[in-house]
Design an enzyme around this catalytic site. Structure first.
Site, PDB file in Angstrom:
ATOM      1  N   CYS A   1      -2.201  -3.726   7.310  1.00 40.51           N
ATOM      2  CA  CYS A   1      -1.768  -3.901   8.692  1.00 40.51           C
ATOM      3  C   CYS A   1      -2.106  -2.661   9.512  1.00 40.51           C
ATOM      4  CB  CYS A   1      -0.269  -4.198   8.754  1.00 40.51           C
ATOM      5  SG  CYS A   1       0.779  -2.820   8.219  1.00 40.51           S
TER       6      CYS A   1
ATOM      7  N   GLU B   1      13.158 -32.881   1.512  1.00 40.18           N
ATOM      8  CA  GLU B   1      13.861 -33.493   0.383  1.00 40.18           C
ATOM      9  C   GLU B   1      14.242 -34.951   0.627  1.00 40.18           C
ATOM     10  OE1 GLU B   1      16.113 -32.097  -2.415  1.00 40.18           O
ATOM     11  OE2 GLU B   1      15.243 -30.105  -2.545  1.00 40.18           O
TER      12      GLU B   1
ATOM     13  N   CYS C   1      -0.046   0.444   7.725  1.00 36.69           N
ATOM     14  CA  CYS C   1      -0.552   0.919   6.432  1.00 36.69           C
ATOM     15  C   CYS C   1      -1.888   1.627   6.590  1.00 36.69           C
ATOM     16  CB  CYS C   1      -0.688  -0.254   5.461  1.00 36.69           C
ATOM     17  SG  CYS C   1       0.900  -0.968   4.985  1.00 36.69           S
TER      18      CYS C   1
ATOM     19  N   GLU D   1       0.825  -1.204   0.000  1.00 38.55           N
ATOM     20  CA  GLU D   1       0.000   0.000   0.000  1.00 38.55           C
ATOM     21  C   GLU D   1       0.865   1.263   0.000  1.00 38.55           C
ATOM     22  OE1 GLU D   1      -2.055  -2.913   2.929  1.00 38.55           O
ATOM     23  OE2 GLU D   1      -0.065  -2.603   2.040  1.00 38.55           O
TER      24      GLU D   1
END
Length: 351
Positions: free
Chosen positions: A78, A291, A87, A53
C-alpha cells in the site's frame, strides 16, 4: 518451481492465517530473503494492525541485511495512509533494493501506485509471480473492488431426494429441520467465522428462528442480515437479541436500536438486490453467506449474482416438502464426508 515461486508460496501460506480477521483488508503474507535464506517473515494478522510487510521487516534481527535483501509479498504494498502508514514508505526507508509481488492491488487508491512509488525511488520491482494463486486467495477482496459488491456464497443442505425442508403444516414449531450431521454443522460454524455477513429471508427467519451466530467454533461473529420487506417478523425472534450486529432491510423504516439497524429499501425496484449489495459494500461487508431460504437463494441464482455455492447432501429422504434450488453448472467439486456429500461449485460468469 523457481526460487521466486517458492518464496511466493510461503507468502501465500502465511497470508491464509489472516482469514476471518483482516477483512475488509486482503490477506497478505511477506517474506524477506537474503542470500537464499529467509531472514524475516510476517502476515497481516488483524484489521487495523500492521501489514504483512511491516511485520516481516520487524521480524528481521539484523536490520543491516535489509539493503542487501529481497522482499516478497503476495499483493502490491500500500502507498496511502489508512489505519496504518504506507508500507512503501517503510520499504524505501529500509533501503530494500528489490520487491517481488504476486498481484497488483485492485483497490483504486493503490492499484499500481504502490509499484510506481517503489520504482520511482530506485526499487527493482517484479510483478505477477503466482498471480493466479494470489488473486484466488483474495477472491473476496478482488470481487469487492472489481464488482462493487460483497463476495457471495450460497449455502444450503438438501436431502437425498433434493428437499431443503419438510412440508410445514399449521402448528409446525419454528425451528430448523436438520438434514445433515453435527460434523457438518461444525464446519458451517467455522465458515461463519471466515465471512463478514450471513443473510436470510423473511420465511427462513420466521420458520427456523435461527440465531445466525458462531457457537461451535471460535472466531468473529458475522453481521446478521435479514430481508423483512413488510416488517412482519416478531422482535422476539433470536435475530433481534442484540448480541451481535444485525441489519434488517425493509420497505418502511430507518432506525437503530443497540446493535440492530433497520435500513429502508425499495423492494418494488427490480434491482433491489443490487441496491442491497451496494449498501453492504458501503458498510465494508466484504463477503456474505446466503443461508436461505428457497426464495432468496433462487433470487441470487436467477440474477446470476453469486460467486460460489456450497451444497450439502444428506442421506435422509423427505419424499415431500420444499424443493432445493438448482444450479445449471458444468463443473463442481464433490467431497464425501461419511455418508454425506459436499458439492462445491464456483461461478465463473457471475455478475
Amino acid at each position: 518451481m523457481d526460487e521466486h515461486e517458492s518464496y511466493m508460496h510461503r507468502c501465500l501460506e502465511l497470508a491464509k492465517n489472516g482469514l476471518g480477521n483482516v477483512a475488509p483488508n486482503p490477506m497478505v503474507g511477506s517474506v524477506i530473503v537474503n542470500k537464499d535464506r529467509i531472514i524475516g517473515e510476517g502476515y497481516h494478522q488483524k484489521y487495523g494492525e500492521p501489514h504483512a510487510e511491516v511485520n516481516a521487516i520487524n521480524s528481521v534481527k539484523d536490520k543491516s541485511l535489509l539493503p542487501h535483501s529481497t522482499l516478497y509479498v503476495n499483493l502490491e504494498p500500500c502507498c496511502h495512509y489508512g489505519k496504518t502508514p504506507p508500507c512503501t514508505d517503510l520499504i524505501i526507508k529500509e533501503r530494500i533494493p528489490e520487491v517481488i509481488i504476486g498481484s497488483v492491488d485492485p483497490y483504486d487508491i493503490v492499484a499500481g501506485k504502490g509499484i510506481a512509488k517503489l520504482r520511482n525511488n530506485g526499487v527493482k520491482v517484479k510483478v505477477g509471480v503466482l498471480k493466479s494463486e494470489a488473486i484466488r486467495l483474495n477472491k473476496r477482496f478482488f470481487t469487492f473492488h472489481q464488482k462493487g459488491r460483497p463476495y457471495i456464497i450460497l449455502k444450503w443442505a438438501q436431502t437425498a431426494d433434493a428437499f431443503i425442508d419438510i412440508e410445514r403444516l399449521p402448528g409446525t414449531p419454528a425451528r430448523p429441520t436438520w438434514i445433515t450431521s453435527e460434523k457438518l454443522r461444525l464446519l458451517v460454524h467455522k465458515w461463519r467465522t471466515q465471512e463478514q455477513g450471513i443473510m436470510v429471508g423473511t420465511i427462513t427467519a420466521l420458520k427456523d428462528n435461527p440465531m445466525l451466530n458462531v457457537r461451535d467454533w471460535t472466531g468473529k461473529q458475522p453481521t446478521r442480515i435479514v430481508l423483512d420487506e413488510n416488517l412482519t417478523l416478531s422482535e422476539k425472534l433470536n435475530i433481534f437479541d442484540n448480541t451481535q450486529k444485525t441489519i434488517v432491510f425493509n420497505q418502511k423504516i430507518n432506525k437503530t436500536e443497540d446493535l440492530t439497524h433497520w435500513i429502508q429499501t425499495d423492494f418494488s425496484n427490480p434491482h433491489f438486490l443490487t441496491e442491497i449489495l451496494s449498501i453492504l459494500k458501503e458498510l465494508q461487508i466484504q463477503s456474505i453467506i446466503i443461508e436461505g431460504g428457497q426464495k432468496l437463494l433462487k433470487t441470487f441464482i436467477s440474477q446470476n449474482v453469486w460467486d460460489e455455492a456450497r451444497i450439502f447432501q444428506g442421506s435422509k429422504f423427505f419424499v415431500n416438502g420444499l424443493k432445493a434450488p438448482t444450479l445449471q453448472v458444468e463443473k463442481f467439486t464433490q467431497i464425501f464426508i461419511g455418508n454425506e456429500i459436499l458439492f462445491w461449485v464456483k461461478n465463473h460468469r457471475s455478475q
